[in-house]
Design a protein around this motif. Structure first.
Motif, PDB file in Angstrom:
ATOM      1  N   TRP A  23       4.516 -11.661   3.855  1.00 49.50           N
ATOM      2  CA  TRP A  23       4.778 -10.881   2.649  1.00 49.50           C
ATOM      3  C   TRP A  23       4.318  -9.435   2.830  1.00 49.50           C
ATOM      4  O   TRP A  23       5.042  -8.485   2.510  1.00 49.50           O
ATOM      5  CB  TRP A  23       4.075 -11.554   1.474  1.00 49.50           C
ATOM      6  N   VAL A  24       3.120  -9.262   3.382  1.00 47.86           N
ATOM      7  CA  VAL A  24       2.589  -7.911   3.597  1.00 47.86           C
ATOM      8  C   VAL A  24       3.428  -7.163   4.625  1.00 47.86           C
ATOM      9  O   VAL A  24       3.703  -5.964   4.468  1.00 47.86           O
ATOM     10  CB  VAL A  24       1.101  -7.968   3.994  1.00 47.86           C
ATOM     11  N   TYR A  26       6.604  -7.502   5.182  1.00 51.33           N
ATOM     12  CA  TYR A  26       7.835  -7.106   4.503  1.00 51.33           C
ATOM     13  C   TYR A  26       7.600  -5.918   3.571  1.00 51.33           C
ATOM     14  O   TYR A  26       8.334  -4.921   3.628  1.00 51.33           O
ATOM     15  CB  TYR A  26       8.406  -8.291   3.719  1.00 51.33           C
ATOM     16  N   THR A  27       6.579  -5.989   2.736  1.00 52.57           N
ATOM     17  CA  THR A  27       6.359  -4.903   1.771  1.00 52.57           C
ATOM     18  C   THR A  27       5.929  -3.610   2.466  1.00 52.57           C
ATOM     19  O   THR A  27       6.279  -2.521   2.010  1.00 52.57           O
ATOM     20  CB  THR A  27       5.340  -5.284   0.683  1.00 52.57           C
ATOM     21  N   ASP A  28       5.191  -3.736   3.567  1.00 53.30           N
ATOM     22  CA  ASP A  28       4.780  -2.521   4.274  1.00 53.30           C
ATOM     23  C   ASP A  28       5.975  -1.860   4.955  1.00 53.30           C
ATOM     24  O   ASP A  28       6.074  -0.635   4.988  1.00 53.30           O
ATOM     25  CB  ASP A  28       3.677  -2.833   5.278  1.00 53.30           C
ATOM     26  N   LYS A  30       9.242  -2.273   3.961  1.00 49.47           N
ATOM     27  CA  LYS A  30      10.215  -1.854   2.951  1.00 49.47           C
ATOM     28  C   LYS A  30       9.710  -0.712   2.072  1.00 49.47           C
ATOM     29  O   LYS A  30      10.440   0.236   1.795  1.00 49.47           O
ATOM     30  CB  LYS A  30      10.617  -3.032   2.068  1.00 49.47           C
ATOM     31  N   TYR A  31       8.472  -0.795   1.629  1.00 49.74           N
ATOM     32  CA  TYR A  31       7.951   0.170   0.657  1.00 49.74           C
ATOM     33  C   TYR A  31       6.841   1.073   1.205  1.00 49.74           C
ATOM     34  O   TYR A  31       6.410   1.990   0.513  1.00 49.74           O
ATOM     35  CB  TYR A  31       7.388  -0.555  -0.571  1.00 49.74           C
ATOM     36  N   LYS A  33       3.857   0.056   1.443  1.00 46.25           N
ATOM     37  CA  LYS A  33       2.771  -0.263   0.517  1.00 46.25           C
ATOM     38  C   LYS A  33       2.297  -1.685   0.783  1.00 46.25           C
ATOM     39  O   LYS A  33       3.103  -2.569   1.077  1.00 46.25           O
ATOM     40  CB  LYS A  33       3.220  -0.159  -0.929  1.00 46.25           C
ATOM     41  N   ILE A  34       1.002  -1.870   0.665  1.00 50.68           N
ATOM     42  CA  ILE A  34       0.425  -3.204   0.637  1.00 50.68           C
ATOM     43  C   ILE A  34      -0.093  -3.376  -0.784  1.00 50.68           C
ATOM     44  O   ILE A  34      -1.013  -2.674  -1.209  1.00 50.68           O
ATOM     45  CB  ILE A  34      -0.712  -3.361   1.669  1.00 50.68           C
ATOM     46  N   PHE A  35       0.523  -4.258  -1.506  1.00 51.78           N
ATOM     47  CA  PHE A  35       0.228  -4.411  -2.922  1.00 51.78           C
ATOM     48  C   PHE A  35      -1.105  -5.126  -3.147  1.00 51.78           C
ATOM     49  O   PHE A  35      -1.499  -6.003  -2.368  1.00 51.78           O
ATOM     50  CB  PHE A  35       1.366  -5.153  -3.621  1.00 51.78           C
ATOM     51  N   ALA A  38      -1.402  -8.912  -2.939  1.00 49.24           N
ATOM     52  CA  ALA A  38      -1.513  -9.503  -1.603  1.00 49.24           C
ATOM     53  C   ALA A  38      -2.962  -9.465  -1.126  1.00 49.24           C
ATOM     54  O   ALA A  38      -3.450 -10.428  -0.509  1.00 49.24           O
ATOM     55  CB  ALA A  38      -0.606  -8.767  -0.618  1.00 49.24           C
ATOM     56  N   TRP A 138      14.676   0.540   3.653  1.00 47.17           N
ATOM     57  CA  TRP A 138      13.276   0.484   4.049  1.00 47.17           C
ATOM     58  C   TRP A 138      12.707   1.885   4.177  1.00 47.17           C
ATOM     59  O   TRP A 138      13.192   2.714   4.941  1.00 47.17           O
ATOM     60  CB  TRP A 138      13.111  -0.265   5.367  1.00 47.17           C
TER      61      TRP A 138
END
Length: 168
Positions: A23-24, A26-28, A30-31, A33-35, A38, A138
């Motif tokens: 998940w991290v 993917y988000t890193d 794509k965005y 960012k590490i939300f 997570a 991305w």
């Protein structure tokens, strides 16, 4: 503790953190960012599973790793521009690492190798038009900086996998 060996404990942690790592990643990518959710999930895995997988004294002392890495990370954020998401993820991952000298050496080698490998792979893949077309939105393709979370994830995952494969 359930009486698990060090490799068995590492394997259990590995299974539990793998979905968070994907998940991290993917988000890193794509965005960039590490939300926080997570980061909280990673801390929750250690908080809930740790007392069952580690001796209680080891479990308790490993929380210091989080505090130390967070303090160093905040300093790096203020002075070197390290992203706060990366800082928080590194701090959340820190309790999963032993502070035994051989484990610290392994972690440093894994971080260095993961950083070089992730950077090279990211730069090479973003240069391939077919790859960029598969994920045109991305943010990491457009920015000059690098999704450092990839190296952090690879370090955590690689460390747990290596410790899980050791026999003692």
């Amino acid at each position: 503790m359930l009486g698990l060996s060090v490799p068995a404990s590492a394997l259990a942690f590995l299974v539990l953190v793998t979905p968070i790592c994907f998940w991290v990643a993917y988000t890193d990518l794509k965005y960039m960012k590490i939300f926080n959710v997570a980061v909280i999930a990673l801390i929750a895995v250690f908080a809930v599973a740790g007392p069952f997988l580690l001796p209680l004294d080891v479990y308790a002392w490993r929380w210091i790793n989080l505090v130390v890495v967070l303090a160093i990370g905040v300093l790096l954020n203020a002075t070197a521009g390290v992203g706060m998401g990366d800082v928080k993820f590194a701090a959340a991952a820190a309790p999963f690492f032993s502070t035994a000298t051989s484990h610290v050496q392994l972690m440093v080698l894994l971080l260095a190798g993961s950083l070089l490998g992730a950077f090279a792979a990211h730069r090479a893949l973003r240069a391939v038009p077919a790859v960029r077309r598969m994920a045109p939105d991305w943010v990491s393709w457009q920015r000059k900086d690098f999704p450092f979370g990839l190296a952090l994830i690879a370090t955590l995952w690689g460390y747990l996998a290596i410790v899980a494969l050791t026999t003692g």
